[in-house]
Design a protein around this motif. Structure first.
Motif, short mmCIF file in Angstrom:
data_model
loop_
_atom_site.label_atom_id
_atom_site.label_comp_id
_atom_site.label_asym_id
_atom_site.label_seq_id
_atom_site.Cartn_x
_atom_site.Cartn_y
_atom_site.Cartn_z
N ASP A 122 -1.87 12.30 3.69
CA ASP A 122 -1.59 12.68 2.30
C ASP A 122 -0.27 13.45 2.27
OD1 ASP A 122 -3.90 11.58 1.33
OD2 ASP A 122 -5.05 13.42 1.58
N ARG A 129 2.45 1.71 -3.39
CA ARG A 129 1.48 2.25 -4.34
C ARG A 129 1.30 3.75 -4.13
NH1 ARG A 129 -3.71 -1.12 -3.35
NH2 ARG A 129 -4.57 0.32 -4.89
N ARG A 130 1.30 4.20 -2.88
CA ARG A 130 1.18 5.64 -2.60
C ARG A 130 2.39 6.40 -3.15
NH1 ARG A 130 0.71 6.83 3.32
NH2 ARG A 130 -0.03 8.86 2.64
N MET A 132 0.83 -1.20 0.00
CA MET A 132 0.00 0.00 0.00
C MET A 132 0.87 1.26 0.00
SD MET A 132 -2.70 1.32 2.89
CE MET A 132 -1.35 1.76 4.00
N THR A 133 1.94 1.25 0.80
CA THR A 133 2.84 2.40 0.86
C THR A 133 3.58 2.57 -0.46
OG1 THR A 133 3.11 2.06 3.23
CG2 THR A 133 4.72 3.47 2.14
N VAL A 144 -3.17 6.15 -9.14
CA VAL A 144 -3.16 5.07 -8.15
C VAL A 144 -3.39 3.75 -8.89
CG1 VAL A 144 -4.22 4.11 -6.09
CG2 VAL A 144 -4.02 6.59 -6.35
N LEU A 179 4.00 9.91 4.70
CA LEU A 179 3.92 8.55 4.19
C LEU A 179 3.84 7.53 5.32
CD1 LEU A 179 6.48 8.69 1.25
CD2 LEU A 179 4.09 7.98 1.05
N ALA A 208 2.05 6.64 -6.82
CA ALA A 208 1.01 7.61 -7.15
C ALA A 208 1.54 9.03 -7.07
CB ALA A 208 -0.18 7.42 -6.21
N LEU A 209 2.42 9.30 -6.11
CA LEU A 209 3.01 10.63 -5.99
C LEU A 209 3.81 10.98 -7.25
CD1 LEU A 209 4.31 10.74 -2.30
CD2 LEU A 209 2.60 12.25 -3.33
#
Length: 292
Positions: A291, A129-130, A126-127, A139, A286, A133-134
């Motif tokens: 966000d 993917r974040r 999940m991290t 995403v 993060l 996305a940045l």
């Protein structure tokens, strides 16, 4: 140790109430009257201070970045350690991190959270993917790191080509031989130098947040995996543009040195855009699940 000597019995200021980073270069950092003093010597155009003697807010910053041409006294180090203010020896504009003792934070919360996220496969992905996305403004639903890395690799090929076309340099793909780094073309050499500079900035940010450099969410094996994760957040927006602009300038002026030109250009961008403080805030966000 004598109580009160050099102000060591004074109260500590939480890092949340401090200003962040302070860059000092070409001077002497010493202790005087229970606090720090910096004697600024001969300056360059990049220096913020004029020659003179300055009082330094010991507990007003989280980390002092000590640049080229500087010295530090033993008593200054002792004051810094007691105030839990980190000191890092860095290159010009923070484009190299030479050494930094571990920052002892007020709490171990960030490091413990990082370790917990890293040890949980779902939270780790999940991290990751974040972080993608940045960089990529999208995403991705995939839960496999190898798939995510493949998507990122394909996007990077497009980014390299678009940036090269925009800046006006010839691009034949990312090629790098660790055994012969100088054999690469100017664009690839510049990418190596710019990446090293941004990684140094990321190392400073990781040091300042007292997070664990070995526990990366995308990178796995290097001892600086988390540093590389953070540096990669700026590959599209900073590393590649600085590298290709430097390569373009050296193409036009062959007498210039590609490493020096790239370092200066990347260092100026790091300073102008406030990248290190931004990295610090992104690391916190993060790991804390906010966000970035």
């Amino acid at each position: 140790m004598l109580k009160g000597r050099l102000g060591l019995d004074s109260a500590k200021v939480p890092h949340a109430d401090r200003a962040g980073c302070l860059y000092l270069a070409r001077g002497a950092l010493t202790a005087r009257d229970g606090t720090l003093a910096f004697l600024q010597g001969e300056v360059t155009a990049a220096d913020a201070l004029d020659p003179g003697d300055y009082a330094i807010p010991l507990q007003g910053v989280s980390i002092i970045l000590l640049g080229p041409g500087s010295t530090v006294s033993h008593d200054a180090l002792r004051l810094l350690a007691h105030a839990r203010t980190a000191l890092a020896a860095v290159g010009e504009d923070g484009v190299r991190l030479y050494t930094a003792p571990p920052l002892i934070p007020d709490r171990s919360g960030l490091a413990r959270l990082q370790a917990r996220i890293w040890a949980d496969d779902d939270l780790r992905v999940m991290t990751a993917r974040r972080m993608y996305a940045l960089r990529l403004s999208e995403v991705f639903p995939h839960a496999d790191l190898n798939v995510l890395r493949g998507i990122e690799g394909a996007r990077m090929k497009e980014t390299y080509a678009l940036q090269a076309q925009r800046i006006g340099i010839r691009w034949q793909g990312r090629r790098y031989d660790r055994g012969a780094p100088m054999a690469a073309d100017l664009a690839n050499q510049a990418l190596n130098h710019a990446a090293s500079a941004v990684e140094a900035a990321a190392a400073i940010a990781v040091c300042a947040t007292a997070t664990i450099p070995q526990l990366g969410f995308i990178h796995e094996d290097p001892g600086q995996s988390f540093v590389l994760d953070i540096a990669d957040l700026y590959r599209d927006s900073l590393t590649i543009p600085c590298a290709f602009k430097a390569a373009k300038l050296v193409e036009e002026r062959p007498s210039e040195n590609i490493e020096r030109m790239t370092r200066r250009m990347t260092g100026a961008a790091l300073s102008r855009q406030g990248v290190i403080p931004e990295m610090i805030e992104r690391i916190k966000a993060l790991i804390e699940g906010r966000d970035p």
